[in-house]
Motif scaffolding. Sequence first.
Motif, mmCIF file in Angstrom:
data_model
loop_
_atom_site.group_PDB
_atom_site.id
_atom_site.type_symbol
_atom_site.label_atom_id
_atom_site.label_comp_id
_atom_site.label_asym_id
_atom_site.label_seq_id
_atom_site.Cartn_x
_atom_site.Cartn_y
_atom_site.Cartn_z
ATOM 1 N N ILE A 41 104.512 -44.106 98.483
ATOM 2 C CA ILE A 41 105.100 -43.544 97.250
ATOM 3 C C ILE A 41 105.656 -44.664 96.384
ATOM 4 O O ILE A 41 105.396 -44.737 95.171
ATOM 5 C CB ILE A 41 106.203 -42.531 97.599
ATOM 6 N N THR A 42 106.442 -45.539 97.003
ATOM 7 C CA THR A 42 107.030 -46.650 96.248
ATOM 8 C C THR A 42 105.941 -47.578 95.719
ATOM 9 O O THR A 42 105.995 -48.045 94.573
ATOM 10 C CB THR A 42 108.006 -47.431 97.147
ATOM 11 N N GLY A 43 104.931 -47.828 96.566
ATOM 12 C CA GLY A 43 103.819 -48.696 96.154
ATOM 13 C C GLY A 43 103.033 -48.140 94.973
ATOM 14 O O GLY A 43 102.488 -48.899 94.158
ATOM 15 N N HIS A 44 102.968 -46.827 94.865
ATOM 16 C CA HIS A 44 102.280 -46.193 93.722
ATOM 17 C C HIS A 44 102.882 -46.681 92.405
ATOM 18 O O HIS A 44 102.149 -46.979 91.444
ATOM 19 C CB HIS A 44 102.408 -44.675 93.841
ATOM 20 N N TYR A 45 104.199 -46.773 92.341
ATOM 21 C CA TYR A 45 104.850 -47.197 91.099
ATOM 22 C C TYR A 45 104.785 -48.713 90.913
ATOM 23 O O TYR A 45 104.685 -49.197 89.776
ATOM 24 C CB TYR A 45 106.298 -46.705 91.091
ATOM 25 N N ILE A 46 104.813 -49.457 92.014
ATOM 26 C CA ILE A 46 104.691 -50.913 91.904
ATOM 27 C C ILE A 46 103.329 -51.286 91.321
ATOM 28 O O ILE A 46 103.205 -52.230 90.519
ATOM 29 C CB ILE A 46 104.909 -51.563 93.282
ATOM 30 N N GLN A 47 102.291 -50.541 91.696
ATOM 31 C CA GLN A 47 100.964 -50.802 91.146
ATOM 32 C C GLN A 47 100.924 -50.571 89.647
ATOM 33 O O GLN A 47 100.066 -51.113 88.946
ATOM 34 C CB GLN A 47 99.933 -49.901 91.843
ATOM 35 N N GLN A 48 101.854 -49.777 89.128
ATOM 36 C CA GLN A 48 101.930 -49.525 87.689
ATOM 37 C C GLN A 48 102.875 -50.503 86.996
ATOM 38 O O GLN A 48 103.175 -50.347 85.809
ATOM 39 C CB GLN A 48 102.403 -48.094 87.439
ATOM 40 N N GLY A 49 103.366 -51.498 87.717
ATOM 41 C CA GLY A 49 104.223 -52.523 87.124
ATOM 42 C C GLY A 49 105.704 -52.337 87.360
ATOM 43 O O GLY A 49 106.521 -53.109 86.829
ATOM 44 N N ALA A 50 106.096 -51.339 88.124
ATOM 45 C CA ALA A 50 107.517 -51.088 88.384
ATOM 46 C C ALA A 50 108.058 -52.056 89.430
ATOM 47 O O ALA A 50 107.306 -52.633 90.220
ATOM 48 C CB ALA A 50 107.714 -49.648 88.853
ATOM 49 N N ASN A 51 109.385 -52.211 89.444
ATOM 50 C CA ASN A 51 110.048 -52.916 90.544
ATOM 51 C C ASN A 51 110.894 -51.911 91.315
ATOM 52 O O ASN A 51 111.363 -50.916 90.761
ATOM 53 C CB ASN A 51 110.897 -54.084 90.042
ATOM 54 N N ALA A 52 111.065 -52.150 92.616
ATOM 55 C CA ALA A 52 111.671 -51.128 93.479
ATOM 56 C C ALA A 52 112.727 -51.731 94.385
ATOM 57 O O ALA A 52 112.612 -52.874 94.843
ATOM 58 C CB ALA A 52 110.600 -50.443 94.323
ATOM 59 N N GLY A 89 114.207 -60.235 92.009
ATOM 60 C CA GLY A 89 113.060 -60.704 91.235
ATOM 61 C C GLY A 89 111.711 -60.453 91.873
ATOM 62 O O GLY A 89 110.703 -61.029 91.429
ATOM 63 N N TYR A 90 111.640 -59.626 92.894
ATOM 64 C CA TYR A 90 110.373 -59.334 93.559
ATOM 65 C C TYR A 90 109.906 -57.924 93.197
ATOM 66 O O TYR A 90 110.657 -57.115 92.648
ATOM 67 C CB TYR A 90 110.530 -59.453 95.072
ATOM 68 N N ASN A 91 108.635 -57.613 93.538
ATOM 69 C CA ASN A 91 108.144 -56.247 93.315
ATOM 70 C C ASN A 91 108.996 -55.233 94.065
ATOM 71 O O ASN A 91 109.297 -54.155 93.558
ATOM 72 C CB ASN A 91 106.692 -56.110 93.787
ATOM 73 N N ALA A 92 109.357 -55.596 95.303
ATOM 74 C CA ALA A 92 110.167 -54.702 96.140
ATOM 75 C C ALA A 92 111.244 -55.521 96.828
ATOM 76 O O ALA A 92 110.968 -56.599 97.374
ATOM 77 C CB ALA A 92 109.303 -53.996 97.179
ATOM 78 N N THR A 93 112.470 -55.029 96.804
ATOM 79 C CA THR A 93 113.579 -55.683 97.492
ATOM 80 C C THR A 93 114.120 -54.725 98.560
ATOM 81 O O THR A 93 114.486 -53.582 98.254
ATOM 82 C CB THR A 93 114.707 -56.043 96.513
ATOM 83 N N PHE A 94 114.146 -55.191 99.805
ATOM 84 C CA PHE A 94 114.678 -54.401 100.915
ATOM 85 C C PHE A 94 116.132 -54.798 101.141
ATOM 86 O O PHE A 94 116.430 -55.974 101.393
ATOM 87 C CB PHE A 94 113.854 -54.632 102.190
ATOM 88 N N ALA A 95 117.028 -53.824 101.053
ATOM 89 C CA ALA A 95 118.460 -54.133 101.069
ATOM 90 C C ALA A 95 119.182 -53.351 102.158
ATOM 91 O O ALA A 95 118.852 -52.201 102.456
ATOM 92 C CB ALA A 95 119.077 -53.818 99.712
ATOM 93 N N MET A 96 120.202 -54.003 102.736
ATOM 94 C CA MET A 96 121.140 -53.342 103.632
ATOM 95 C C MET A 96 122.267 -52.761 102.799
ATOM 96 O O MET A 96 122.899 -53.462 102.014
ATOM 97 C CB MET A 96 121.717 -54.342 104.630
ATOM 98 N N ILE A 97 122.534 -51.473 102.954
ATOM 99 C CA ILE A 97 123.531 -50.812 102.106
ATOM 100 C C ILE A 97 124.917 -51.425 102.283
ATOM 101 O O ILE A 97 125.680 -51.562 101.320
ATOM 102 C CB ILE A 97 123.568 -49.289 102.377
#
Length: 563
Positions: A41-52, A89-97
């Motif tokens: 799901i998240t990758g669908h939007y990244i392919q459209q240029g989004a950052n997540a 600054g990346y397409n996807a950032t994985f964060a610890m809350i």
Amino acid sequence: MKLRQRQVDFRDRCVAALDERGNTLGVAPTGAGKTVMLSAITGHYIQQGANALIIQHRDELVDQNRRTFEAVNPRATIGLFTADRKEWGYNATFAMIQTLARAGNLEDMPAFDVVTIDEGHHAAADSYLKTIDTAMKRNPNTKLLLVTATPNRGDKKTLRGVVDNVADQITLKELIEARLLVRPRTLVLDIGVREELRGVKKRANDFDMSAVEAIMDKSVLNDRVVEEWGKVAGDRQTVVFCSTVLHAQHVAEAFRSAGIRAAAVWADMGDASRRETLEAYDRGEIQVIANVAVLTEGWDHQPTSCVILLRPSSYQSTMIQMIGRGLRLVDPERYPGVRKDDCIVMDFGTSILMHGSIEQDINLEGKGAKDCPECASTVPAQCAECPICGYEWPKPEPEEDEPTLLPAGDGEDAAPSVLHDFVMTEIDLLADSPFRYENLFDGLVCIATALDAWVAVVSYYGRWHALGGGRMIGVKYLADNSDRFVAMAAADDFLRIHGDSDVGNKAKRWMSQPCSDKQREHLGLSPFEAIGVTKYQAACRLEWKFNERLIRRLLENSMRMAA
């Protein structure tokens, strides 16, 4: 990685909800591939240029989710925001809350197009709410995706105000039908306390467990539990859910008195002691583990094949969580020689009678949506309980011809003992799979190839064994089961992950082209014998020919381990 069709449906429904409403909740239990779908799901939007921004609440989930995300989205760039690394600054950032929600870190957080929260039921906590609020201030059009297996929290905090709809809910029944979880065999046993249990009052979050303890925690009843367990599940690793710490300790003592290796774990025991006990259970040194409120979620032990309920559950979701601890398939590489075809569920309380067994959950496929009268959220039409606010729809009166509990003994007053309402729908994985399986040796071997990888499902000494291999993988033993379709499911998942799904697609031209001269020579076929043999069929036969010796060795090893 190629998604299963049900995962594709889940992804598409969540994407549609996000596009229409800007937020959504997706519910998927253990075994559904929640992280795979979250990544798609998240990758669908990244392919459209989004950052997540993808948020987790435990260190191990950051690494686990990142690796799965990379497999689903190999071209996306990935950053980490943890105690050790703070990367934007990346397409996807994985964060610890815990790290992200600190004031200084939130101030530095950039705008995101998509915020995805794993274990989304935590989103009602203050740290998540502050993070979501900051993301929305940075970008009012941020799409918010929550994915969880357990949407209803024990502290009664709801997701109302965080999201306003549920895009999809995958049920345990769907996964059982697809052979992604084992089938539960549900036994409801009355040891003379059912009427007393029905009189126990509810507190804020659950039944009064001290009252349950007063009813259930008696030596004569604990001994009877051990006796009944020995009749149907005495050779199985078992998890027992109890009402209180004393109850769990006394149940473990009852099992030990009967010569069964048993132990108890609870929330307030030392972390090291609880970890050592669970590790001993994982190694098979303990057969029965009793617990109170610590193994309901976030704990999986694949060889567990019996679940005992010695406490009622005010929420169906809690009951399903407890039963789900025993439904995982066994990974033969992690637990060599362990076989598991089903899970026995023994309910000595009232949970299943109150909520109906998990086998009765309704498949939500194509059923539309409805609005919750309590919180006005839009949810799948067949939800019995609102995943957002916890509202329970009234249960319809059963029809006269609906399945019922059958009595254990003779006479009208005999106590109900076994649920006989489970209907297993056989899923034809050969038709559902994107790959074409070829039968060899009159169907004793089923094999498929996708260029980079291949799989074989083999009938050997009365069981079905799944094996797979590839250029950079070697040959691996994947699973075995008495049910052919369970082995097929394991093989299909391996090929989806490691194979070239485009090359292996059934519609590809090479599926119908005649085999090549080189293939014919390797197979030792004359031109006449090669008539009607396609390139794909020849490729499958060659995979078997080149790997047969190692396959036979792995099959023989599996039988020795199980002996």
